[in-house]
Design a protein around this motif. Structure first.
Motif, PDB file in Angstrom:
ATOM      1  N   ARG A   1       9.290  16.461 -25.946  1.00 51.89           N
ATOM      2  CA  ARG A   1       9.690  15.295 -25.153  1.00 51.89           C
ATOM      3  C   ARG A   1       8.500  14.587 -24.502  1.00 51.89           C
ATOM      4  N   MET A   2       7.317  14.827 -25.042  1.00 55.12           N
ATOM      5  CA  MET A   2       6.110  14.222 -24.487  1.00 55.12           C
ATOM      6  C   MET A   2       6.173  12.699 -24.532  1.00 55.12           C
ATOM      7  N   ASP A   3       6.741  12.143 -25.587  1.00 53.22           N
ATOM      8  CA  ASP A   3       6.810  10.689 -25.690  1.00 53.22           C
ATOM      9  C   ASP A   3       7.586  10.087 -24.521  1.00 53.22           C
ATOM     10  N   THR A   4       8.691  10.707 -24.150  1.00 51.63           N
ATOM     11  CA  THR A   4       9.482  10.218 -23.019  1.00 51.63           C
ATOM     12  C   THR A   4       8.706  10.344 -21.721  1.00 51.63           C
ATOM     13  N   LYS A   5       8.041  11.477 -21.541  1.00 50.21           N
ATOM     14  CA  LYS A   5       7.252  11.676 -20.323  1.00 50.21           C
ATOM     15  C   LYS A   5       6.152  10.625 -20.209  1.00 50.21           C
ATOM     16  N   LEU A   6       5.465  10.358 -21.309  1.00 53.64           N
ATOM     17  CA  LEU A   6       4.380   9.388 -21.272  1.00 53.64           C
ATOM     18  C   LEU A   6       4.902   7.959 -21.114  1.00 53.64           C
ATOM     19  N   GLU A   7       6.033   7.652 -21.720  1.00 54.78           N
ATOM     20  CA  GLU A   7       6.634   6.331 -21.527  1.00 54.78           C
ATOM     21  C   GLU A   7       7.021   6.118 -20.067  1.00 54.78           C
ATOM     22  N   ASN A   8       7.561   7.154 -19.435  1.00 59.56           N
ATOM     23  CA  ASN A   8       7.900   7.065 -18.014  1.00 59.56           C
ATOM     24  C   ASN A   8       6.648   6.884 -17.165  1.00 59.56           C
ATOM     25  N   ALA A   9       5.576   7.573 -17.522  1.00 61.56           N
ATOM     26  CA  ALA A   9       4.311   7.420 -16.798  1.00 61.56           C
ATOM     27  C   ALA A   9       3.773   5.994 -16.948  1.00 61.56           C
ATOM     28  N   ILE A  10       3.894   5.443 -18.134  1.00 61.78           N
ATOM     29  CA  ILE A  10       3.453   4.061 -18.359  1.00 61.78           C
ATOM     30  C   ILE A  10       4.288   3.097 -17.512  1.00 61.78           C
ATOM     31  N   ALA A  11       5.574   3.358 -17.397  1.00 61.83           N
ATOM     32  CA  ALA A  11       6.433   2.506 -16.568  1.00 61.83           C
ATOM     33  C   ALA A  11       5.990   2.543 -15.108  1.00 61.83           C
ATOM     34  N   ILE A  12       5.633   3.709 -14.609  1.00 64.42           N
ATOM     35  CA  ILE A  12       5.142   3.822 -13.231  1.00 64.42           C
ATOM     36  C   ILE A  12       3.806   3.094 -13.095  1.00 64.42           C
ATOM     37  N   TYR A  13       2.931   3.260 -14.065  1.00 68.40           N
ATOM     38  CA  TYR A  13       1.649   2.546 -14.071  1.00 68.40           C
ATOM     39  C   TYR A  13       1.879   1.036 -13.996  1.00 68.40           C
ATOM     40  N   ARG A  14       2.795   0.547 -14.808  1.00 68.72           N
ATOM     41  CA  ARG A  14       3.088  -0.890 -14.806  1.00 68.72           C
ATOM     42  C   ARG A  14       3.669  -1.355 -13.467  1.00 68.72           C
ATOM     43  N   ALA A  15       4.472  -0.498 -12.861  1.00 69.23           N
ATOM     44  CA  ALA A  15       5.018  -0.838 -11.540  1.00 69.23           C
ATOM     45  C   ALA A  15       3.877  -0.957 -10.518  1.00 69.23           C
ATOM     46  N   ILE A  16       2.929  -0.039 -10.589  1.00 72.47           N
ATOM     47  CA  ILE A  16       1.774  -0.104  -9.688  1.00 72.47           C
ATOM     48  C   ILE A  16       1.012  -1.407  -9.899  1.00 72.47           C
ATOM     49  N   MET A  17       0.791  -1.751 -11.142  1.00 74.68           N
ATOM     50  CA  MET A  17       0.066  -2.986 -11.455  1.00 74.68           C
ATOM     51  C   MET A  17       0.832  -4.217 -10.971  1.00 74.68           C
ATOM     52  N   ALA A  18       2.154  -4.181 -11.082  1.00 77.58           N
ATOM     53  CA  ALA A  18       2.969  -5.313 -10.639  1.00 77.58           C
ATOM     54  C   ALA A  18       2.940  -5.456  -9.121  1.00 77.58           C
TER      55      ALA A  18
ATOM     56  N   ASN B   1       0.822  -1.204   0.000  1.00 75.60           N
ATOM     57  CA  ASN B   1       0.000   0.000   0.000  1.00 75.60           C
ATOM     58  C   ASN B   1       0.863   1.265   0.000  1.00 75.60           C
ATOM     59  N   THR B   2       1.932   1.254   0.775  1.00 71.87           N
ATOM     60  CA  THR B   2       2.844   2.394   0.821  1.00 71.87           C
ATOM     61  C   THR B   2       3.502   2.605  -0.542  1.00 71.87           C
ATOM     62  N   ALA B   3       3.941   1.528  -1.154  1.00 76.88           N
ATOM     63  CA  ALA B   3       4.579   1.616  -2.473  1.00 76.88           C
ATOM     64  C   ALA B   3       3.595   2.112  -3.532  1.00 76.88           C
ATOM     65  N   ILE B   4       2.380   1.615  -3.484  1.00 77.34           N
ATOM     66  CA  ILE B   4       1.371   2.040  -4.462  1.00 77.34           C
ATOM     67  C   ILE B   4       1.042   3.518  -4.272  1.00 77.34           C
ATOM     68  N   ARG B   5       0.872   3.951  -3.025  1.00 80.40           N
ATOM     69  CA  ARG B   5       0.595   5.362  -2.767  1.00 80.40           C
ATOM     70  C   ARG B   5       1.719   6.246  -3.308  1.00 80.40           C
ATOM     71  N   ALA B   6       2.951   5.859  -3.059  1.00 79.95           N
ATOM     72  CA  ALA B   6       4.099   6.648  -3.531  1.00 79.95           C
ATOM     73  C   ALA B   6       4.133   6.690  -5.052  1.00 79.95           C
ATOM     74  N   ASN B   7       3.906   5.559  -5.684  1.00 80.71           N
ATOM     75  CA  ASN B   7       3.925   5.513  -7.147  1.00 80.71           C
ATOM     76  C   ASN B   7       2.761   6.284  -7.748  1.00 80.71           C
ATOM     77  N   LEU B   8       1.603   6.260  -7.106  1.00 76.62           N
ATOM     78  CA  LEU B   8       0.469   7.048  -7.590  1.00 76.62           C
ATOM     79  C   LEU B   8       0.763   8.539  -7.497  1.00 76.62           C
ATOM     80  N   GLN B   9       1.458   8.939  -6.460  1.00 79.09           N
ATOM     81  CA  GLN B   9       1.841  10.348  -6.333  1.00 79.09           C
ATOM     82  C   GLN B   9       2.774  10.751  -7.473  1.00 79.09           C
TER      83      GLN B   9
END
Length: 78
Positions: free
Chosen positions: A59-76, A8-16
């Motif tokens: 550089r929007m593509d990089t920003k969105l790719e990084n956001a997707i990586a965080i999303y995937r981390a949350i899902m994992a 829960n702590t990790a998910i909260r941090a990643n959501l932030q």
């Protein structure tokens, strides 16, 4: 700390982080839109609005790719 609490702590941090990343991407897109609509206060030479707007989201593509990586981390984690 239990596994559930750690997750829960990790998910909260990643959501932030995800929220901040997406907010920044939104702000860049909004700035580009404002430039194209002629709503920006800064002086942009006539005829260069498109270049200025594209430069804003370059550089929007990089920003969105990084956001997707965080999303995937949350899902994992969940």
């Amino acid at each position: 700390m239990t596994t559930k609490e750690i997750k829960n702590t990790a998910i909260r941090a990643n959501l932030q982080v995800l929220s901040q990343m997406l907010s920044e991407a939104y702000m860049d897109a909004e700035e580009a839109r404002a430039i194209m609509e002629g709503e920006k206060d800064e002086e942009i030479p006539e005829g260069n609005e498109r270049s200025a707007a594209i430069g804003t989201i370059l550089r929007m593509d990089t920003k969105l790719e990084n956001a997707i990586a965080i999303y995937r981390a949350i899902m994992a984690i969940q």
